[in-house]
Design an enzyme around this catalytic site. Structure first.
Site, PDB file in Angstrom:
ATOM      1  N   ASP A 233       0.563  -1.096  -0.549  1.00 26.25           N
ATOM      2  CA  ASP A 233      -0.087   0.254   0.399  1.00 26.25           C
ATOM      3  C   ASP A 233       0.515   1.170  -0.073  1.00 26.25           C
ATOM      4  O   ASP A 233       1.632   1.328   0.880  1.00 26.25           O
ATOM      5  CB  ASP A 233      -1.164  -0.279   1.653  1.00 26.25           C
ATOM      6  CG  ASP A 233      -1.789   1.204   1.291  1.00 26.25           C
ATOM      7  OD1 ASP A 233      -1.745   2.290   0.445  1.00 26.25           O
ATOM      8  OD2 ASP A 233      -2.518   1.412   2.939  1.00 26.25           O
TER       9      ASP A 233
ATOM     10  N   GLU B 234      -7.151   0.616  -4.111  1.00 27.09           N
ATOM     11  CA  GLU B 234      -6.917   0.290  -2.384  1.00 27.09           C
ATOM     12  C   GLU B 234      -8.532  -0.114  -2.266  1.00 27.09           C
ATOM     13  O   GLU B 234      -8.864  -1.201  -1.484  1.00 27.09           O
ATOM     14  CB  GLU B 234      -7.307   1.885  -2.066  1.00 27.09           C
ATOM     15  CG  GLU B 234      -5.484   2.181  -2.209  1.00 27.09           C
ATOM     16  CD  GLU B 234      -5.271   3.617  -2.083  1.00 27.09           C
ATOM     17  OE1 GLU B 234      -6.148   4.716  -1.489  1.00 27.09           O
ATOM     18  OE2 GLU B 234      -4.037   3.828  -2.687  1.00 27.09           O
TER      19      GLU B 234
ATOM     20  N   ASP C  91     -12.685   5.095   2.748  1.00 22.05           N
ATOM     21  CA  ASP C  91     -11.144   5.224   3.464  1.00 22.05           C
ATOM     22  C   ASP C  91     -11.589   7.245   3.381  1.00 22.05           C
ATOM     23  O   ASP C  91     -10.677   8.146   2.200  1.00 22.05           O
ATOM     24  CB  ASP C  91     -10.177   5.234   2.173  1.00 22.05           C
ATOM     25  CG  ASP C  91      -8.819   5.276   2.246  1.00 22.05           C
ATOM     26  OD1 ASP C  91      -8.473   5.938   3.124  1.00 22.05           O
ATOM     27  OD2 ASP C  91      -8.234   4.867   1.083  1.00 22.05           O
TER      28      ASP C  91
HETATM   29  P1  ADP Z   1      -2.502   7.725   3.870  1.00 23.26           P
HETATM   30  O1  ADP Z   1      -3.573   6.808   3.623  1.00 23.26           O
HETATM   31  O2  ADP Z   1      -3.115   8.564   3.445  1.00 23.26           O
HETATM   32  O3  ADP Z   1      -1.288   6.830   4.088  1.00 23.26           O
HETATM   33  P2  ADP Z   1      -3.083   6.460   6.649  1.00 23.26           P
HETATM   34  O4  ADP Z   1      -4.521   5.749   6.465  1.00 23.26           O
HETATM   35  O5  ADP Z   1      -1.721   5.608   7.246  1.00 23.26           O
HETATM   36  O6  ADP Z   1      -3.086   7.637   4.917  1.00 23.26           O
HETATM   37  O7  ADP Z   1      -3.441   7.210   7.750  1.00 23.26           O
HETATM   38  C1  ADP Z   1      -2.907   9.141   8.051  1.00 23.26           C
HETATM   39  C2  ADP Z   1      -3.684   9.344   9.265  1.00 23.26           C
HETATM   40  O8  ADP Z   1      -4.139   8.488  10.176  1.00 23.26           O
HETATM   41  C3  ADP Z   1      -2.792  10.814  10.246  1.00 23.26           C
HETATM   42  O9  ADP Z   1      -4.061  11.732   9.716  1.00 23.26           O
HETATM   43  C4  ADP Z   1      -3.136   9.934  11.704  1.00 23.26           C
HETATM   44  O10 ADP Z   1      -3.057  11.333  12.023  1.00 23.26           O
HETATM   45  C5  ADP Z   1      -4.736   9.400  10.966  1.00 23.26           C
HETATM   46  N1  ADP Z   1      -4.347   8.706  12.937  1.00 23.26           N
HETATM   47  C6  ADP Z   1      -3.805   7.185  12.722  1.00 23.26           C
HETATM   48  N2  ADP Z   1      -3.976   6.523  13.929  1.00 23.26           N
HETATM   49  C7  ADP Z   1      -5.638   7.774  14.453  1.00 23.26           C
HETATM   50  C8  ADP Z   1      -6.341   7.604  15.610  1.00 23.26           C
HETATM   51  N3  ADP Z   1      -6.125   6.384  16.534  1.00 23.26           N
HETATM   52  N4  ADP Z   1      -7.166   8.117  15.572  1.00 23.26           N
HETATM   53  C9  ADP Z   1      -7.226   9.705  14.346  1.00 23.26           C
HETATM   54  N5  ADP Z   1      -6.291   9.695  13.995  1.00 23.26           N
HETATM   55  C10 ADP Z   1      -5.512   8.793  13.360  1.00 23.26           C
HETATM   56 MG    MG Z   2      -4.379   5.296   2.742  1.00 23.14          MG
END
Ligand code: ADP
Ligand code: MG
Length: 621
Positions: free
Chosen positions: A20, A183, A205
């Site tokens: 991913d 995705e 998502d």
């Molecule tokens: P992407 O798919 O854009 O790479 P992710 O799915 O990894 O991103 O999500 C990242 C986001 O999730 C960040 O903004 C992070 O702060 C948020 N995040 C991670 N854990 C938590 C949580 N426990 N509560 C709220 N937000 C969270």
């Molecule tokens: Mg993502």
């Protein structure tokens, strides 16, 4: 960094990795013991690898966790969210570039480049660094070379140029793309929804900086994307921003303008806001603090979950508006949805969960980690592609229509949006002038009527048409879209059987020779690049370890004098060594420091355990 270490070519591992490649974080997973498993770096229980690059002053590129740590101190030499730039032109990313500390430019063929420390990099090359790092982490987790074949996921709305750019990034990283998968499809696979009854799935998502909702149908194990909607600038970062604004408004009287505008200071507030937000997902209140002794600031404030919820209500509303649009596009009612899947770290926010549940009137799937579910699904797909059993055909659709610009700038659609892929469509065209011997084709993608309002994927020229009266030549243009959503276009003049060859010049992309050249260059500079990056990483590790020593050594109980001396000596030696550029020596000093500090780590663990047994909570230790 050598993109391809040579011994890797003899890699015996013919499994397929699932990756991913996220905007904020990337995750690798693989099929093991009958199920998909996230590959976590040894000693860590978090499989997320920050999609962050850092460019140290003295060369090399640091990627992932270390890069994210360095970005706090020096945001001006760090790069976030490179995924947003993939397969786009300079004009497309103007606003994204505002948030990036590097100058963007475009080559004659429309390839975007960022100038970083005097060198120009395409988004493909930068993403390749992330992919290579993810591959290395996967290898460390597996304890052997990770597979060179990978399934890589992309957002369902990614167009041809963006998918192609992702493929090129993988090639530059030395990986072979077994399949590009959407995705939301991957997330549904992770939940095994393909093996349940036929039905309709909504995948919600909410990541770090983007929001996507996709409506999929599953019929006899075949997936189709019915519609997608979302907002490419809405995500967890915006939730953080509401807290940053709160902090800034309350700090306004306490800090001077220069401090408030300082990028490192702002980055510090951002991280503190994110931490507070994450805590509020599991607790009713948390503290937001901004501590910057160098600016004479020590500010803290308790935030209640309800307070955060009130601030982010409009953001959640915007995601639900997009859900409404996706439902309308798919011509469905929320009650038609059979399954709801939550993806992305931000769906951990309780208010997000409950409102999505309310919107669709059904409890979402949350059993799998929302940060990992896409990578898990990619691993499932990798397993199937490598010959593993799990009866399933994976079918996606093209998110946007594909066509050709005709006279007068109108678009003639060849493949309609939401057509299942792979697909192949042939359309007939003719000449509009007498004795016309060539036709220029502009291949476009989009739903608008005029070519100038669509995205041009590239142009191609068919020459060698025999001179004939207007309208007599018969040109068959074939669009074939493969299972990855990558387009190939060919044209043939049929009235005389004359075949003319044409080339599709990629827009915002790399040509094959360019990719080859980049690979050759990376071999040429492999050793120096590799050394510089290794040095940078080693220096970071030495810094982290010696900071840990200086904050814990005095308080560690039960260490004898010799051990303490040994540790102090190792710290001094490692710090001295870190100022040199002898990679082998720095590595040795770092390893020695790690060895010397083992007793300290053990003593700390001991005292933590003892105090816990005395009835204190871990927070107080
Ligand atoms: P992407 O798919 O854009 O790479 P992710 O799915 O990894 O991103 O999500 C990242 C986001 O999730 C960040 O903004 C992070 O702060 C948020 N995040 C991670 N854990 C938590 C949580 N426990 N509560 C709220 N937000 C969270
Ligand atoms: Mg993502």
């Amino acid at each position: 960094m050598p993109f391809l270490e040579l011994d890797v070519l003899n890699n015996p591992n013919n499994a397929i990795l699932g990756i991913d490649l996220g905007t904020t974080n990337s995750v690798a997973a693989i099929w093991q013991d009958g199920r998909p498993t996230v590959l976590r770096p040894p000693g860590q229980n978090d499989g997320r690898i920050p999609s962050v690059l850092h460019f140290p002053e003295d060369g090399g590129i640091v990627v992932g966790r270390n890069a994210r740590a360095l970005a706090t101190e020096s945001p001006e030499s760090s790069l976030f969210s490179v995924k947003r730039l993939m397969g786009r032109g300079l004009e497309d990313v103007r606003t994204d570039l505002d948030g990036i500390p590097f100058e963007g430019s475009e080559t004659d063929s429309g390839l975007l480049q960022l100038e970083i420390r005097g060198k120009k990099y395409s988004p493909q090359e930068l993403s390749a660094r992330i992919l290579h790092h993810v591959w290395q982490v996967a290898g460390a987790a597996l304890g052997e070379l990770a597979p060179l074949r990978a399934v890589i996921t992309v957002p369902a709305y990614f167009d041809d140029a963006q998918r192609q750019a992702t493929r090129d990034a993988a090639r530059l990283a030395g990986l072979e793309v077994a399949r590009i998968v959407n995705e939301p499809t991957a997330a549904s696979l992770a939940y095994g929804l393909d093996q349940k009854n036929d039905g309709t799935v909504a995948v919600y998502d909410l990541g770090g900086g983007t929001f996507d909702v996709s409506i999929l149908s599953i019929e006899e194990g075949v997936f189709r994307v019915l519609s997608t909607s979302g907002d490419t600038h809405l995500g967890g970062d915006d939730i953080d921003q509401t807290l940053v604004e709160l902090a800034l408004s309350e700090l306004a009287g306490k800090a001077d303008e220069a401090t408030l505008a300082d990028p490192a200071f702002r980055q510090g507030i951002r991280l503190s806001a994110e931490k507070c937000k994450i805590e509020l997902s599991s607790r009713p209140e948390s503290e937001l603090h901004v501590v910057a002794p160098e600016h004479g600031i020590a500010w803290r404030r308790t935030i209640r979950r309800a307070e955060l919820e009130e601030r982010i209500a409009p953001l959640i509303q915007r995601t639900l508006d997009a859900c409404r649009r996706a439902m309308a596009d798919a011509k469905l009612q929320p009650s038609d949805i059979d399954e709801v899947v939550l993806v992305g770290g931000s769906t951990r926010v309780p208010a997000v969960r409950s409102q999505v549940q309310e919107f669709f009137g059904r409890e979402p799937h949350t059993a799998l980690d929302p940060d990992e579910v896409v990578a898990l699904g990619a691993a499932v797909q990798g397993h199937v592609l490598s010959g593993g059993t799990r009866d399933m055909l994976l079918l996606d659709v093209t998110p946007l229509s594909l066509g050709i610009e005709t006279m007068g700038g109108a678009v003639s659609k060849v493949i309609d949006r939401n057509s299942p892929i792979p697909t192949q469509v042939t359309e007939g065209y003719t000449t509009y002038a007498d004795n016309q011997t060539g036709i220029d084709f502009n291949i476009v993608q989009g739903e608008r009527e005029l070519a100038r309002d669509c995205r041009s994927l590239g142009t191609m020229k068919l020459s060698g048409i025999p001179p004939l009266p207007a309208g007599m030549a018969r040109v068959a243009v074939r669009f074939s879209l493969d299972a990855d959503g990558v387009l190939n276009v060919t044209a043939k003049e049929e009235s005389t059987g004359t075949e003319a060859s044409i080339d599709l010049a990629p827009m915002h992309g790399l040509t094959d020779p360019e990719v080859e050249q980049m690979l050759l260059d990376s071999y040429d500079h492999a050793q120096e690049d590799f050394d510089a990056s290794r040095l940078a990483n080693l220096r970071i590790e030495i810094g982290t370890m010696s900071r840990a020593v200086s904050s814990h050594l005095a308080s560690a109980i039960g260490l004898d004098r010799d051990t303490v001396l040994d540790i102090e000596e190792a710290v001094a030696a490692a710090e001295k060594s870190a100022t040199t550029s002898d990679v082998a020596a720095v590595q040795a000093a770092r390893d020695e420091l790690e060895r010397a500090t083992l007793p300290l780590a053990a003593a700390l663990m001991d005292s933590v355990a003892k105090r816990a047994l005395e009835g204190k909570t871990l927070d107080q230790v």
